[in-house]
Design a protein around this motif. Structure first.
Motif, PDB file in Angstrom:
ATOM      1  N   TYR A  79     -19.291   7.871  -0.608  1.00  0.00           N
ATOM      2  CA  TYR A  79     -19.405   5.904   0.126  1.00  0.00           C
ATOM      3  C   TYR A  79     -20.238   5.452  -1.363  1.00  0.00           C
ATOM      4  CZ  TYR A  79     -16.479   4.340   4.097  1.00  0.00           C
ATOM      5  OH  TYR A  79     -15.176   5.502   4.807  1.00  0.00           O
ATOM      6  N   GLY A  80     -20.579   5.565  -2.262  1.00  0.00           N
ATOM      7  CA  GLY A  80     -21.484   6.050  -3.072  1.00  0.00           C
ATOM      8  C   GLY A  80     -22.328   5.005  -3.793  1.00  0.00           C
ATOM      9  N   GLY A  81     -21.299   4.091  -4.126  1.00  0.00           N
ATOM     10  CA  GLY A  81     -21.807   2.251  -4.703  1.00  0.00           C
ATOM     11  C   GLY A  81     -22.397   1.473  -3.159  1.00  0.00           C
ATOM     12  N   VAL A  82     -22.161   2.129  -1.907  1.00  0.00           N
ATOM     13  CA  VAL A  82     -21.525   0.661  -0.893  1.00  0.00           C
ATOM     14  C   VAL A  82     -22.832   0.605   0.117  1.00  0.00           C
ATOM     15  CG1 VAL A  82     -19.215   0.109   0.541  1.00  0.00           C
ATOM     16  CG2 VAL A  82     -18.904   1.027  -1.590  1.00  0.00           C
ATOM     17  N   LEU A  83     -22.333   2.174   0.653  1.00  0.00           N
ATOM     18  CA  LEU A  83     -23.499   2.682   1.319  1.00  0.00           C
ATOM     19  C   LEU A  83     -24.352   2.982   1.671  1.00  0.00           C
ATOM     20  CD1 LEU A  83     -21.077   3.429   4.378  1.00  0.00           C
ATOM     21  CD2 LEU A  83     -21.951   1.098   4.490  1.00  0.00           C
ATOM     22  N   CYS A  84     -25.951   2.909   2.110  1.00  0.00           N
ATOM     23  CA  CYS A  84     -27.077   3.829   1.891  1.00  0.00           C
ATOM     24  C   CYS A  84     -27.012   4.549   2.329  1.00  0.00           C
ATOM     25  CB  CYS A  84     -28.491   2.877   1.833  1.00  0.00           C
ATOM     26  SG  CYS A  84     -28.359   2.831   3.449  1.00  0.00           S
TER      27      CYS A  84
END
Lengths: 132, 88
Positions: free
Chosen positions: B69-74
């Protein structure tokens, strides 16, 4: 002991977050050695979420054993981790001819008795004399 | 007089000093907003603010984070999600 040897865990943080692993060794208070879908490495206990299962595995088990245990549990995408040293073929080393450092006595002898500049001057003088 | 096409507020007004010493008004494109976590809304780290034209010429590894979830979740939201999954 929650993170005992053989405990199946889920990695929460890092590049391999979401992958399952088995605890192989627990030397320190905060760190644990893991192997499985993740690489074989040391990991902080805070980055692991323990699951219900415990597998019977020996301490510091070789990767092949971990592979077997993992397949039974249903680990996906396991890669046989070969010994890195065996895999890499070493290129034959080029042997350079070593220059031996001359001994102190030999240094004095190596120097020419007459320097090349002086020899040239002498030759020039001789030529002049002959020309005259 | 300002040209009609420059009156849009999608353009940024920047005062530039010319080599002769005078100041000129120039119109530049704005950068897109930074990426935000889809759950908690904080700014995500490691993702540059690039226009589509510039993004096309950069490598994929420079536009995301190498994590699930690289660019989606912190990172924190990802941890909570995985923990909830494991405990369910």
């Amino acid at each position: 002991m929650l993170f005992e040897i053989g405990r199946v865990c889920l990695k929460i943080a890092g590049r391999d977050a979401g992958k399952k692993c088995i605890v192989i060794d627990n030397p320190g208070t905060n760190t644990v050695l893991i192997d499985g879908e993740t690489r074989r490495r040391k990991c902080n206990v805070k980055h692991l979420e323990p699951l219900d299962k415990v597998v019977s595995i020996s301490k510091n088990a070789p990767p092949a054993q971990v592979l077997k245990a993992g397949e039974e549990l249903g680990f996906k995408g396991l890669v046989e981790q070969k010994n890195k040293k065996e895999e890499k073929p070493t290129a034959p080393k080029k042997q350079k001819a070593k220059k031996q450092a001359p001994a102190k006595g030999a240094k004095q002898q190596a120097k020419p008795a007459v320097s090349p500049k002086k020899a040239k001057e002498e030759k020039a003088e001789e030529e002049d004399e002959s020309a005259e | 007089m300002v040209a009609g096409r420059h009156k849009s507020r999608t353009l940024k007004r920047v005062h530039k000093r010319m080599p002769g010493g005078s100041t000129k008004l120039t119109f530049q494109k704005r950068k897109p907003k930074s990426a935000k976590c889809s759950k908690c809304g904080i700014e995500l780290k490691g993702i540059p603010r690039l226009n589509t034209a510039k993004a096309k010429n950069t490598a994929k590894s420079k536009k995301t984070v190498a994590r699930a979830y690289g660019g989606v979740l912190c990172a924190n939201c990802l941890r909570m999600k995985l923990k909830a999954q494991a405990r369910a």
